[in-house]
Design an enzyme around this catalytic site. Structure first.
Site, PDB file in Angstrom:
ATOM      1  N   CYS A 113      -3.570  13.894  -1.009  1.00 48.71           N
ATOM      2  CA  CYS A 113      -4.757  13.045  -0.957  1.00 48.71           C
ATOM      3  C   CYS A 113      -4.720  12.016  -2.079  1.00 48.71           C
ATOM      4  O   CYS A 113      -3.846  12.046  -2.942  1.00 48.71           O
ATOM      5  CB  CYS A 113      -6.010  13.902  -1.083  1.00 48.71           C
ATOM      6  SG  CYS A 113      -6.079  14.811  -2.652  1.00 48.71           S
ATOM      7  N   CYS A 124      -4.981  13.537  -5.459  1.00 48.67           N
ATOM      8  CA  CYS A 124      -3.685  14.107  -5.864  1.00 48.67           C
ATOM      9  C   CYS A 124      -2.746  12.991  -6.331  1.00 48.67           C
ATOM     10  O   CYS A 124      -1.944  13.186  -7.242  1.00 48.67           O
ATOM     11  CB  CYS A 124      -3.052  14.857  -4.699  1.00 48.67           C
ATOM     12  SG  CYS A 124      -4.044  16.241  -4.098  1.00 48.67           S
ATOM     13  N   ASP A 145      -3.188 -26.681  12.971  1.00 48.90           N
ATOM     14  CA  ASP A 145      -2.271 -27.811  12.897  1.00 48.90           C
ATOM     15  C   ASP A 145      -1.845 -28.117  14.339  1.00 48.90           C
ATOM     16  O   ASP A 145      -1.904 -27.232  15.199  1.00 48.90           O
ATOM     17  CB  ASP A 145      -1.063 -27.423  12.033  1.00 48.90           C
ATOM     18  CG  ASP A 145       0.006 -28.488  12.041  1.00 48.90           C
ATOM     19  OD1 ASP A 145      -0.339 -29.669  11.895  1.00 48.90           O
ATOM     20  OD2 ASP A 145       1.188 -28.140  12.217  1.00 48.90           O
TER      21      ASP A 145
END
Length: 696
Positions: free
Chosen positions: A17, A20, A397
């Site tokens: 996690c 961790c 563009d």
């Protein structure tokens, strides 16, 4: 920079996690010869500045059974979720709890055997949890490991052995689910890493041999047989074939490759035998750059993730305070039972574990960015993914973005091949892009203009050219040239110009041909702009072309508005003005429009099959120059933001409901943890829906 100070990259496995990840990062920084360390939890990578052996790095991550391997090792043996070693202790503890439950029913809850069983299950299932929890407690660091350690020990002290053992197992399951969630989210990267083969057939010094891609050098000749994947970027020097580039650009239609054409690692050779001269080392190939960009993007925190992390900083301490109040106020002020309210307070502590909340955003972001990469869209960070959902104006563009960028002949009056041959022969001496359009038209019609001799060729600056053919002087150029020569100009010219076409005239003593040339719209432009307009997004074209041509293309394409006769600085100023009231995106080629791309809230680059410029310039790159990816990206962004909001709301709502159970005294340890497990599972499944978002 000295060798010891180089930044090295490693891949890791089993990191559970984000909390961790922080712990692991701190442990790595504490290693004696490490100057700095960074953990990329989303991409499962670490970056080390200094010196550290793999054994030292794995020891630093022993609390989570972290495995480290060199970043160049692209393949890793895939381990079944159920066969992961870190899950074995959970299985053993679960079996012991079940046996203890059976013993408690047969021998009675107060019997010593079930109690011993629960104690053994707590030790086996929660050993790593308690080690981390006690270390954090000493440092007064209150994360989920600390809260769980206090809750389990508290349950044991008040005699709730069964509850304590059950909570240990449920917490281990919750951790495994979180690990599984991130593994599933990272699958998009693993799929990209598996795209290019690890070996290739190489001819070096007239000898053919199969070599690992890491040993292939620039200049080696790679032999790609039909049905095989290209292992390295390079240039075709022999043969021709159709190549499926879907893995790189997202294009579903194979592309014909001939001599001097570029091929990319990870693309599939479908038909012919190709010999390819390698132009890039394995770490510099387009697919390697894509993987690197996606991994970095997945690690970048989105605004919603920053909010969640900040919220969690205050949320957990607030829960600890609430838990203490629940434990103390009812017994001290309301004559409540100490046992009952200590138990309720411990359950509140478990609610403080923000697992589901913490993963609510990263799982969604990682999944979405990985999905986009497989569709040929490179999103360079969670912030850009979220920002795209707020876009209400897109500036385009013209040349190379809305149009093909290659002028083509659209009309010829009258249809006279003999005159067209002379016109092409005259234009053969010109370098003008419009001349190239006439030559392509003649070649398409298979007209042999090269056999025509042109004498006294002369360029008339800004107007056209002239030359002698068979003793007569011919002119080809703009209507202005012919007006100056005294010709009466046909009224059809104005009609063609009103349609956005450039008109050229050809003739000698009279006008023999009226030739209209235009830069054709990309095939999907009209449908894409229609879809964007349906999404309530304004579409604006910014072009350096004249007003008449710009407006004509704008009408054909279905643009909301057109701004013409613009210099690059004009485009930049327009973008800045639009930004004052709208969220604006700019889409261009990534080079000429760089100032406007940088100024916009989001810059989209037409990727040109993975050019370095496109990868580096914009916030989002469309790898296949496919404008259909534009509405797909916005849909994905909106869906991701919706999923994140759903995840956050659900995570908080389920916590709130669990907290409210304290009032009637219904909250139990296992209900508190089940709420977190359920939320984690639902958040993960909800985020996985983003995998199914496609370009349709």
């Amino acid at each position: 920079m000295s060798k010891n100070n180089e930044r090295k990259t490693y891949r890791i496995q089993n990191l559970s996690c984000s909390n961790c990840a922080k712990t692991y990062e701190a442990n790595l920084k504490a290693l004696p010869n490490v100057i700095d360390a960074e953990v990329n939890h989303a991409a499962a990578k670490i970056y080390i500045t200094g010196e550290a052996t793999i054994a030292e790095m794995e020891k630093a991550g022993a609390f989570d059974n972290i495995k480290v391997r060199d970043a160049s090792e692209r393949k890793v043996e895939k381990e079944s979720f159920w066969k992961k070693k870190e899950n074995y202790s959970v299985y053993v503890a679960a079996v012991i709890v079940v046996i203890s439950l059976i013993l408690s029913f047969t021998l009675g809850e107060k019997h010593i055997l079930p109690t011993i069983g629960y104690l053994i299950a707590i030790i086996i299932g929660g050993y790593s949890l308690f080690i981390t929890g006690f270390k954090n407690l000493i440092r007064l660091k209150f994360d989920m490991n600390t809260l769980m350690t206090i809750a389990v020990i508290g349950a044991v002290l008040i005699g709730e052995w069964q509850e304590g053992a059950t909570v240990v197992i449920l917490f281990a399951i919750s951790e495994a689910l979180e690990r599984y969630s991130m593994d599933k989210a990272r699958q998009s990267i693993n799929l990209l890493m598996d795209v290019a083969p690890s070996e290739a057939l190489i001819r070096r010094n007239d000898t053919e041999q199969t070599m690992n891609v890491a040993d292939i050098c620039v200049g080696d000749i790679m032999i790609v047989k039909p049905g095989k994947k290209v292992a390295m970027d390079g240039i075709v020097i022999k043969g021709n074939s159709t190549i499926n580039q879907a893995a790189i650009t997202g294009e579903s239609v194979p592309v014909v490759k001939e001599i001097n054409d570029e091929v990319f690692a990870g693309s599939l050779n479908e038909e012919g035998l190709l010999e390819v001269k390698v132009t890039k080392l394995v770490e510099d190939t387009t697919i390697s750059k894509i993987i690197h960009l996606v991994e970095e993007a997945q690690a970048e925190r989105a605004p919603s993730q920053a909010f969640v992390d900040k919220f969690a900083e205050y949320y957990t301490p607030a829960i600890v305070i609430i838990a203490v109040l629940v434990m103390l106020i009812p017994p001290l002020l309301l004559n409540g039972s100490w046992h009952e309210w200590l138990y309720q307070g411990l359950a509140v502590l478990i609610i403080g574990c923000p697992c589901a909340l913490v993963i609510s955003t990263p799982v969604a972001i990682v999944t979405a960015i990985g999905n986009a990469a497989r569709q040929g869209v490179l999103i360079k960070g969670g912030i850009h993914l979220e920002e795209a959902s707020h876009i209400d104006t897109i500036a385009f563009d013209k040349t190379g973005t809305l149009t093909e960028g290659i002028p083509a002949v659209t009309d010829i009056y009258p249809s006279d091949n003999e005159s067209l041959i002379k016109a092409a022969a005259l234009e053969n001496g010109s370098q003008h892009p419009l001349a190239a359009a006439i030559l392509r038209k003649a070649e398409t019609e298979q007209l042999h203009y090269q056999s025509v001799t042109v004498e006294n060729f002369q360029s008339i600056t800004g107007k056209g050219v002239k030359g002698d053919i068979d003793g007569r002087t011919y002119y080809i150029g703009s209507p202005t040239l012919f007006e100056n020569l005294g010709f009466d100009v046909d009224e059809r010219i104005e009609t063609l110009q009103a349609d956005g076409k450039t008109v050229m005239l050809f003739g000698s003593d009279k006008i023999e041909l009226i030739i209209a040339v235009a830069d054709a719209l990309r095939p999907d432009v009209i449908d894409v702009l229609k879809e964007l307009n349906q999404m309530q997004i304004q579409t604006i074209m910014l072009t350096g072309d004249n007003e008449r041509t710009g407006q004509a293309i704008g009408r054909r394409a279905g643009l909301t508005s057109v701004q013409a006769n613009l210099m690059p600085e004009d485009k930049l100023n327009i973008i800045r003005e639009i930004k004052k009231q709208h969220k604006v995106a700019m889409i261009g080629d990534g080079v000429n429009d760089a100032p406007a791309l940088a100024a916009a809230d989001i810059g989209f680059a037409m990727g040109g099959s993975g050019t370095d410029t496109a990868l580096e310039t914009a916030d989002i790159a469309l790898m296949s120059d496919d404008l259909k990816k534009l509405p797909y990206t916005i849909r994905l962004s909106k869906k991701t933001l919706t999923v994140i909001k759903q995840n956050i709301i659900f995570s908080l709502l389920i916590k709130l409901i669990a907290l409210l159970l304290v009032i009637p005294g219904w909250l139990t340890l296992w209900i508190a943890l089940f709420s977190d497990i359920g939320a984690t599972l639902i958040v993960t499944l909800n985020s996985m829906r983003l995998i199914k978002t496609n370009n349709k």
